[in-house]
Scaffold this motif. Structure first.
Motif, PDB file in Angstrom:
ATOM      1  N   ALA A 133     -35.435  16.680 -35.511  1.00 28.48           N
ATOM      2  CA  ALA A 133     -35.063  15.405 -35.201  1.00 28.48           C
ATOM      3  C   ALA A 133     -36.019  14.386 -36.301  1.00 28.48           C
ATOM      4  O   ALA A 133     -37.054  14.629 -36.373  1.00 28.48           O
ATOM      5  N   TRP A 134     -35.305  13.437 -37.255  1.00 27.50           N
ATOM      6  CA  TRP A 134     -36.067  12.926 -38.277  1.00 27.50           C
ATOM      7  C   TRP A 134     -35.724  11.586 -38.102  1.00 27.50           C
ATOM      8  O   TRP A 134     -34.470  10.779 -38.592  1.00 27.50           O
ATOM      9  N   PRO A 135     -36.508  10.568 -37.514  1.00 27.53           N
ATOM     10  CA  PRO A 135     -36.348   9.109 -37.450  1.00 27.53           C
ATOM     11  C   PRO A 135     -36.680   8.670 -38.820  1.00 27.53           C
ATOM     12  O   PRO A 135     -37.716   8.780 -39.269  1.00 27.53           O
TER      13      PRO A 135
ATOM     14  N   ASP B  62     -35.361   3.021 -47.168  1.00 36.93           N
ATOM     15  CA  ASP B  62     -36.544   3.099 -47.469  1.00 36.93           C
ATOM     16  C   ASP B  62     -36.935   4.200 -48.788  1.00 36.93           C
ATOM     17  O   ASP B  62     -36.764   5.260 -48.521  1.00 36.93           O
ATOM     18  N   PRO B  63     -37.302   3.785 -49.604  1.00 40.06           N
ATOM     19  CA  PRO B  63     -37.916   4.707 -51.150  1.00 40.06           C
ATOM     20  C   PRO B  63     -38.763   5.785 -50.406  1.00 40.06           C
ATOM     21  O   PRO B  63     -38.407   7.060 -50.894  1.00 40.06           O
ATOM     22  N   ALA B  64     -39.594   5.669 -49.533  1.00 43.69           N
ATOM     23  CA  ALA B  64     -40.543   6.865 -49.124  1.00 43.69           C
ATOM     24  C   ALA B  64     -39.521   7.771 -48.203  1.00 43.69           C
ATOM     25  O   ALA B  64     -39.611   9.078 -48.279  1.00 43.69           O
ATOM     26  N   ALA B  65     -38.363   7.260 -47.556  1.00 46.15           N
ATOM     27  CA  ALA B  65     -37.463   8.084 -46.864  1.00 46.15           C
ATOM     28  C   ALA B  65     -36.590   8.979 -47.926  1.00 46.15           C
ATOM     29  O   ALA B  65     -36.453  10.106 -47.828  1.00 46.15           O
TER      30      ALA B  65
ATOM     31  N   ASP C  77     -25.640   1.080 -48.945  1.00 49.32           N
ATOM     32  CA  ASP C  77     -26.714   1.699 -49.640  1.00 49.32           C
ATOM     33  C   ASP C  77     -27.203   2.906 -49.015  1.00 49.32           C
ATOM     34  O   ASP C  77     -27.659   4.023 -49.792  1.00 49.32           O
ATOM     35  N   ALA C  78     -27.039   3.166 -47.860  1.00 45.15           N
ATOM     36  CA  ALA C  78     -27.745   4.530 -47.268  1.00 45.15           C
ATOM     37  C   ALA C  78     -26.794   5.573 -47.651  1.00 45.15           C
ATOM     38  O   ALA C  78     -26.964   6.839 -47.943  1.00 45.15           O
ATOM     39  N   THR C  79     -25.245   5.193 -47.692  1.00 42.90           N
ATOM     40  CA  THR C  79     -24.164   6.250 -48.137  1.00 42.90           C
ATOM     41  C   THR C  79     -24.345   6.537 -49.527  1.00 42.90           C
ATOM     42  O   THR C  79     -24.345   7.726 -49.866  1.00 42.90           O
ATOM     43  N   ALA C  80     -24.847   5.710 -50.477  1.00 40.13           N
ATOM     44  CA  ALA C  80     -25.112   5.957 -51.813  1.00 40.13           C
ATOM     45  C   ALA C  80     -26.348   6.972 -52.005  1.00 40.13           C
ATOM     46  O   ALA C  80     -26.376   7.864 -52.636  1.00 40.13           O
ATOM     47  N   VAL C  81     -27.274   6.619 -50.988  1.00 44.41           N
ATOM     48  CA  VAL C  81     -28.601   7.522 -51.013  1.00 44.41           C
ATOM     49  C   VAL C  81     -28.251   9.115 -50.688  1.00 44.41           C
ATOM     50  O   VAL C  81     -28.563   9.829 -51.221  1.00 44.41           O
ATOM     51  N   LEU C  82     -27.522   8.910 -49.599  1.00 44.65           N
ATOM     52  CA  LEU C  82     -27.161  10.523 -49.140  1.00 44.65           C
ATOM     53  C   LEU C  82     -26.444  10.958 -50.264  1.00 44.65           C
ATOM     54  O   LEU C  82     -26.571  12.548 -50.643  1.00 44.65           O
ATOM     55  N   LEU C  83     -25.350  10.488 -51.012  1.00 39.21           N
ATOM     56  CA  LEU C  83     -24.517  11.151 -52.090  1.00 39.21           C
ATOM     57  C   LEU C  83     -25.362  11.597 -53.318  1.00 39.21           C
ATOM     58  O   LEU C  83     -25.226  12.669 -53.845  1.00 39.21           O
ATOM     59  N   GLU C  84     -26.253  10.424 -53.560  1.00 37.45           N
ATOM     60  CA  GLU C  84     -27.213  10.996 -54.704  1.00 37.45           C
ATOM     61  C   GLU C  84     -28.225  12.273 -54.162  1.00 37.45           C
ATOM     62  O   GLU C  84     -28.422  12.942 -55.267  1.00 37.45           O
ATOM     63  N   ALA C  85     -28.596  12.106 -53.061  1.00 31.37           N
ATOM     64  CA  ALA C  85     -29.387  13.254 -52.606  1.00 31.37           C
ATOM     65  C   ALA C  85     -28.611  14.585 -52.724  1.00 31.37           C
ATOM     66  O   ALA C  85     -29.147  15.434 -53.300  1.00 31.37           O
TER      67      ALA C  85
END
Length: 327
Positions: free
Chosen positions: A57-59, A64-67, A107-115
């Motif tokens: 589990a990862w809250p 967040d750039p750190a996340a 934004d979170a969707t783009a972050v996941l796709l970039e990851a």
């Protein structure tokens, strides 16, 4: 197989995580690791399975750039095979908190796709990326909806989902993911909670009536909607992750089959299934905006999804039995 679920503390995400702990497989492949992401998340209770997947589990806040750096490190150490991206800010709340909704929904969707793209560029597998889109992408509805209906969202939430679908299709074209966007209808029956969803009454109505409690419905009994039970939607999400890539159109999005019914028919079905005087317990108090958004759904034709093996609940009594069954 390593499976990642975002929005894992939500109604659908929590149930999907539990399903994958109880039956840890996707498309016949064993799930050995399950990563659960959400803004606020506690470690899930152990679920018996043999063999049981490792659950983390990862809250975190993916805006967040750190996340984002932590996500990249996690995928480098344990590449992900399937992503179920369920996290979102729903309709009513998205209208009220515009900046937050954009951060989470776009934004979170783009972050996941970039990851995922970084994982592939580092020599890892191309993950299957199941994006929980929504029928909100249709917005203004014509006399009937099918696989060729234009997307004309009327709320920011629907626009965000359109953007998400386009991102998934673009990253699929570039070989970063194998994307599948599934346009989910209303999911019944959500527990009572201040989620900000304008459609919450669709869950409140059958739940309260089945318990023998009076309920006010903000539509007329003639209002017609689309909805599926939670078990049906879980099956559709898992099926989306396991269908061949060739089953998906160029836009990588499908509208799964769902039931089309009036709210009056729902009340009658509650009476039939649960043996309560539901018709006497409901008070109809039509609100023009609510009925316009959620009570004017036309017939739906989903030949592409049906050809890919997606199915709906079958009939309204079955939907209600599944939706209101004890967890």
């Amino acid at each position: 197989m390593h499976v990642l679920i975002t929005g894992a503390a939500g109604f659908v995400g929590r149930a999907l995580a539990q399903r994958l702990q109880q039956a840890p497989a996707v498309g016949g492949r064993a799930v050995t690791r399950l990563s659960l992401l959400d803004l606020a998340l506690t470690a899930p209770e152990p679920v018996r399975a043999d063999p049981a997947p490792e659950v983390q589990a990862w809250p975190c806040d993916l805006a967040d750039p750190a996340a984002q750096q932590a996500l990249a490190a996690r995928l480098a150490a344990a590449p992900v095979d399937v992503v179920f991206h369920l996290a979102s800010i729903p309709g009513g709340l998205a209208e009220q908190q515009v900046a937050l909704a954009r951060r989470v929904n776009i934004d979170a969707t783009a972050v996941l796709l970039e990851a995922a793209q970084a994982q592939v560029q580092a020599g890892g597998p191309v993950p299957v990326f199941v994006f929980a889109s929504s029928i909100a992408v249709f917005g203004a509805l014509p006399a009937a909806v099918d696989d060729h209906t234009p997307l004309q969202p009327v709320l920011s939430y629907g626009m965000h989902k359109v953007v998400g679908e386009l991102l998934v299709a673009d990253f699929t074209r570039r070989g970063a993911v194998c994307g599948r966007s599934l346009r989910l209808p209303g999911v019944l029956a959500r527990p009572p909670a201040p989620t900000g969803q304008l459609s919450a009454f669709l869950s409140d109505l059958p739940r309260e009536l089945a318990a023998g409690r009076p309920c006010v419905c903000p539509t007329s009994p003639q209002a017609r909607t689309w909805a599926s039970s939670l078990p049906c939607v879980l099956a559709q999400l898992l099926h989306a992750a396991s269908t061949p890539a060739a089953a998906w159109p160029a836009g990588r999005a499908l509208t799964p089959p769902t039931l089309h019914f009036s709210l009056g028919e729902m009340v009658d079905a509650v009476a039939q299934v649960h043996g309560v005087p539901a018709q006497a317990l409901v008070r109809w108090a039509p609100d023009a905006r609510t009925e316009a958004l959620f009570g004017r759904f036309p017939p739906l034709r989903t030949p592409a999804a049906e050809a890919a093996g997606f199915v709906h609940d079958g009939d309204l009594p079955t939907l209600l039995r599944r939706a209101l069954a004890p967890a």
